[in-house]
Structure formats: structure tokens, C-alpha cells
Design an enzyme around this catalytic site. Structure first.
Site, mmCIF file in Angstrom:
data_model
loop_
_atom_site.group_PDB
_atom_site.id
_atom_site.type_symbol
_atom_site.label_atom_id
_atom_site.label_comp_id
_atom_site.label_asym_id
_atom_site.label_seq_id
_atom_site.Cartn_x
_atom_site.Cartn_y
_atom_site.Cartn_z
ATOM 1 N N HIS A 121 0.873 -1.178 0.000
ATOM 2 C CA HIS A 121 0.000 0.000 0.000
ATOM 3 C C HIS A 121 0.910 1.228 0.000
ATOM 4 O O HIS A 121 2.020 1.182 0.504
ATOM 5 C CB HIS A 121 -0.844 -0.059 1.293
ATOM 6 C CG HIS A 121 -1.922 0.964 1.401
ATOM 7 N ND1 HIS A 121 -1.661 2.257 1.786
ATOM 8 C CD2 HIS A 121 -3.257 0.891 1.206
ATOM 9 C CE1 HIS A 121 -2.798 2.941 1.815
ATOM 10 N NE2 HIS A 121 -3.781 2.132 1.467
ATOM 11 N N ASP A 198 3.028 -4.762 7.929
ATOM 12 C CA ASP A 198 1.773 -4.005 7.883
ATOM 13 C C ASP A 198 0.635 -5.014 8.002
ATOM 14 O O ASP A 198 0.343 -5.760 7.070
ATOM 15 C CB ASP A 198 1.720 -3.243 6.554
ATOM 16 C CG ASP A 198 0.352 -2.630 6.254
ATOM 17 O OD1 ASP A 198 -0.573 -2.803 7.072
ATOM 18 O OD2 ASP A 198 0.216 -1.992 5.198
ATOM 19 N N GLN A 201 -4.538 -5.326 6.734
ATOM 20 C CA GLN A 201 -5.481 -6.206 6.040
ATOM 21 C C GLN A 201 -5.575 -7.583 6.669
ATOM 22 O O GLN A 201 -6.539 -8.311 6.436
ATOM 23 C CB GLN A 201 -5.074 -6.361 4.563
ATOM 24 C CG GLN A 201 -5.203 -5.094 3.746
ATOM 25 C CD GLN A 201 -6.636 -4.610 3.640
ATOM 26 O OE1 GLN A 201 -7.573 -5.394 3.650
ATOM 27 N NE2 GLN A 201 -6.809 -3.303 3.542
ATOM 28 N N LYS A 224 -10.616 -1.555 10.254
ATOM 29 C CA LYS A 224 -10.697 -2.755 9.404
ATOM 30 C C LYS A 224 -11.286 -3.927 10.191
ATOM 31 O O LYS A 224 -11.607 -4.965 9.613
ATOM 32 C CB LYS A 224 -9.306 -3.184 8.919
ATOM 33 C CG LYS A 224 -8.454 -2.090 8.313
ATOM 34 C CD LYS A 224 -8.744 -1.835 6.863
ATOM 35 C CE LYS A 224 -7.682 -0.928 6.269
ATOM 36 N NZ LYS A 224 -8.083 -0.329 5.018
ATOM 37 N N CYS A 362 -4.704 2.335 -3.721
ATOM 38 C CA CYS A 362 -3.478 2.845 -3.074
ATOM 39 C C CYS A 362 -2.333 1.843 -3.214
ATOM 40 O O CYS A 362 -1.512 1.681 -2.312
ATOM 41 C CB CYS A 362 -3.709 3.176 -1.599
ATOM 42 S SG CYS A 362 -4.807 4.568 -1.364
#
Length: 404
Positions: A121, A198, A201, A224, A362
Site C-alpha cells: 500500500h 503491515d 489487512q 478494518k 493505493c
């Protein structure tokens, strides 16, 4: 999941109509919906104990402080951090990554190498580019295959004693690929590099055990995972958080201030300048409670069924191509239809009450790799149904007929 109807009742927004049609919400990778249980916690805070934390001696302040710090403990336990103060409250994943990127400015020198995956991202690309500009470090990219899987043999070749940092998402927001982060972390540590994963997600689908992973930094956004926007967390190993300088100056992050010198507070306050999103932090904890009550194993199994069913049904549509066909992926399907711009499909789906995301998500380097302007992305959550998949497929067929 047999109790899908009762789960759906927890989400007031799912009763909505859009353009006269029942809402089919398939933009979960951008933000998930919020259950009534979490909304109630937000309302309770503002109705009953809204006060600033850590500094007040009065009852409301102490109550708010207790609930906020209890939420930090919930997050620590959920991700299995060794110590509570290794959980830093932030405004979300982007803020978390920037704290680390900014902190490493003083630890990175010219000629050092930073590795980032090809499927990141923008929030896990731009801060590192800025770090390289400030320090003279070199950014190198771990490439990916047509299927949307990282080329791990190239990663092996890129790693060397100049590698100081490795960044990778746990799950790709654009493709749904679940990356082999255990391998990535272990190999990076073998050359002495630190790793930031990261987890934005991944958090809705997988419970990351940060101690088992032995990861140095892990980031998450609450919105999220059924929580509110504007709140997230940075997990960092105590030794690393100790080495990084504070990101912002202000109240709460100081121990003592005179005009001659300031000393900084201990972790986690060193990175938490100013009045935080108190209500958000408390609601973040409530959102984890809600999802843990359903159970992440049950969520993963059901979402896998949704993914398999949706993939099979979508591939029956003539001219439809799915991007991201990794063997190990989560419930995200990015696709295009020959000769039709993704934006046009997304617009018609919206008229039919279906919320999907269109564009580059993104993650523009991924789109450049496939030489496409973007994709239509349908991302599924545990409150979606097989019937909604059928509605999506019929709507895509209708859009296709209108646009071709």
C-alpha cells in the site's frame, strides 16, 4: 456460519437501502462496518464518562483512564505482545508506519539498504522513500509473480549485510495474497535487519502472534476490524521502541520540561503526544472482544467458503479476469472485464446498491505491473452471504451488457 442472520442483525447499516436496493457492502478491505455492541461503547463513553485521561484526579478522568488502559491490555493479549507498553496507540496504520520511518532517520546511514515488497500500500512505500531521501539509504523492491506472489528467491538474493530494514504487508489489500511473513522475518533477522509488517489487512482475518512471529514492528487499524476510524496500534519490541526517538513533542510524552531541557516519558507515553482518541481506543478493545466472541477460526473458515464460491461464480462471467490468484489468499477478489473500465462497472454496481472499490487501491505499483488502470475489488467479511455473491454476479452481468 449457521448463525449468519443473527450476526447480520448486529450491524444496523446492513438494513439500509441504497438507490432503492438492499445494501450489499463489499468494500470491507477499505473499512469494515461497526456492530451495535461497539456503537454502544462509543455512546456510553460520551454519555457517561467523557474526560481527559492520565492527568485528572477526578472520578471521570480515572474511569476513562482505566477503560483506555484496559483496552491496551486487551490489544496486548490479542496480539500476544510480551509487555503492555509495547502497544502504542496511534491514529492508524499510516501513523504507525510513519513513527517507525521517522525514528529510523537517526539510525540509518547513506548506503544502507531498505527492502520493500512490490505489493505494498502507498502508506508502506512513501514513508520509506522519504526516509531514503533524508538519509541516502537505497530502497530495493522484492518483486512478485503474475499470480501475485512474492518471488522469495529474489528476496534471498537481495538480502545482504547492508540490509537494515524489511517492510512487507501480511496480506495485500489489492490482491488478497497472504505473504509468507514467517520466512521473510526469519531471513531478515539472519542478516541483522529489522522487520515491520503491515497487518492492516490481516487483522480482520488472522490473529498475528507477534512473539511467535518474532516480528520487530506490527501495525493495525481498528476500522478494518469492526472498530472506529482514527485509531490503530503500533506494536514494537521494547528494545526497538527504546532506540527510536519520539515522533511528536507535546503533552503526555514528557517526563519533565524546563526551558533548558526536556526528558521524555517512558513507553508507551513517549510516542503518544497530546490528548489521544480515548473513545476510539476503548472501542478498539470492544471490537476485538466482539470478533473474538465469534471466533477467528470460524471467521476464517466462513470467509474462505465465500471466497471459493465467489471466485467460481465470477469466473463463469465471460471476459472476466481475476488479478491475484495466489494459492494462499484471503477473501478479496480484484477483477476486470475485457474492454470495460473498472470505474464504469463500479458506478453501475452502486446504482444497484452494491458497494465495491474501484481504482488502484493505493497500490499503484501493482497496477503498473499488470499494465492496467485499476481493478474492481470485491472484499468480503464474515457478515456477507452467499446470496450477496449471487446478487453481485447478476449485477456484473447486467453492467457488462449495458457497457459492451
Amino acid at each position: 456460519m449457521s448463525h449468519i442472520d443473527s450476526i447480520r442483525k448486529d450491524f444496523p447499516i446492513l438494513k439500509r437501502e441504497v438507490n432503492g436496493k438492499p445494501l450489499v457492502y463489499l468494500d470491507n478491505a477499505a473499512t469494515s462496518q461497526t456492530p451495535q455492541q461497539v456503537i454502544d461503547v462509543i455512546v456510553d463513553y460520551y454519555q457517561n464518562y467523557n474526560a481527559n485521561i492520565h492527568r485528572g484526579v477526578h472520578a471521570l478522568s480515572q474511569e476513562a483512564t482505566d477503560k483506555y488502559e484496559q483496552a491496551r491490555i486487551k490489544i496486548q493479549q490479542h496480539f500476544n505482545a510480551k509487555k503492555t507498553h509495547e502497544i502504542i496507540f496511534t491514529s492508524g496504520t499510516t501513523h504507525s508506519i510513519n513513527i517507525v520511518a521517522n525514528g529510523f532517520t537517526s539510525l540509518i546511514k547513506k548506503g544502507d539498504e531498505i527492502l520493500v515488497s512490490a505489493m505494498e500500500h502507498h502508506s508502506n512505500i512513501v514513508p520509506w522513500q522519504m526516509l531514503c531521501e533524508r538519509t541516502g539509504a537505497i530502497l530495493k523492491v522484492i518483486p512478485m509473480s503474475q499470480e501475485g506472489e512474492l518471488l522469495m528467491n529474489v528476496y534471498d538474493d537481495l538480502l545482504c549485510d547492508k540490509t537494515k530494514l524489511v517492510f512487507c504487508n501480511h496480506i495485500s489489500n489489492a490482491l488478497g495474497t497472504i505473504n509468507p511473513i514467517e520466512d521473510i522475518i526469519e531471513k531478515a533477522h539472519a542478516v541483522g535487519a529489522a522487520v515491520l509488517i503491515d497487518g492492516a489487512q490481516a487483522a480482520p482475518h488472522i490473529v498475528a502472534d507477534v512473539q511467535k512471529l518474532d516480528v520487530d514492528f506490527y501495525t493495525v487499524s481498528a476500522h478494518k476490524i469492526c472498530g472506529p476510524t482514527g485509531i490503530g496500534m503500533l506494536y514494537g519490541k521494547e528494545e526497538w521502541l527504546g532506540k527510536l526517538p519520539p515522533y511528536q513533542g507535546g503533552g503526555e510524552m514528557i517526563a519533565e520540561v524546563t526551558f533548558e531541557k526536556t526528558t521524555y516519558a517512558d513507553l508507551p507515553h513517549k510516542f503518544e503526544a497530546g490528548t489521544p482518541n480515548i473513545c476510539g481506543g476503548i472501542a478498539f478493545g470492544a471490537a476485538l472482544d466482539y470478533m473474538n466472541e465469534i471466533g477467528f477460526d470460524a471467521i476464517a473458515a466462513y470467509e474462505h467458503e465465500l471466497l471459493e464460491y465467489a471466485t467460481q461464480k465470477l469466473l463463469e462471467v465471460d471476459g472476466l479476469k481475476i488479478y491475484g490468484t495466489a494459492k494462499n489468499k484471503t477473501s478479496v477478489i480484484s477483477f476486470n472485464i475485457n474492454g470495460i473500465h473498472p470505474y464504469d462497472i463500479g458506478t453501475i454496481l452502486d446504482k444497484l446498491g452494491i458497494a465495491v472499490r474501484t481504482g488502484h487501491h493505493c497500490a499503484q505499483p501493482i497496477m503498473d505491473f499488470y499494465k492496467i488502470p485499476g481493478t474492481v475489488r470485491a472484499s468480503f467479511s464474515f457478515y456477507n452471504t452467499m446470496e450477496e455473491v449471487d446478487v453481485l454476479v447478476e449485477a456484473i452481468k447486467r453492467a457488462k451488457n449495458m457497457l459492451q
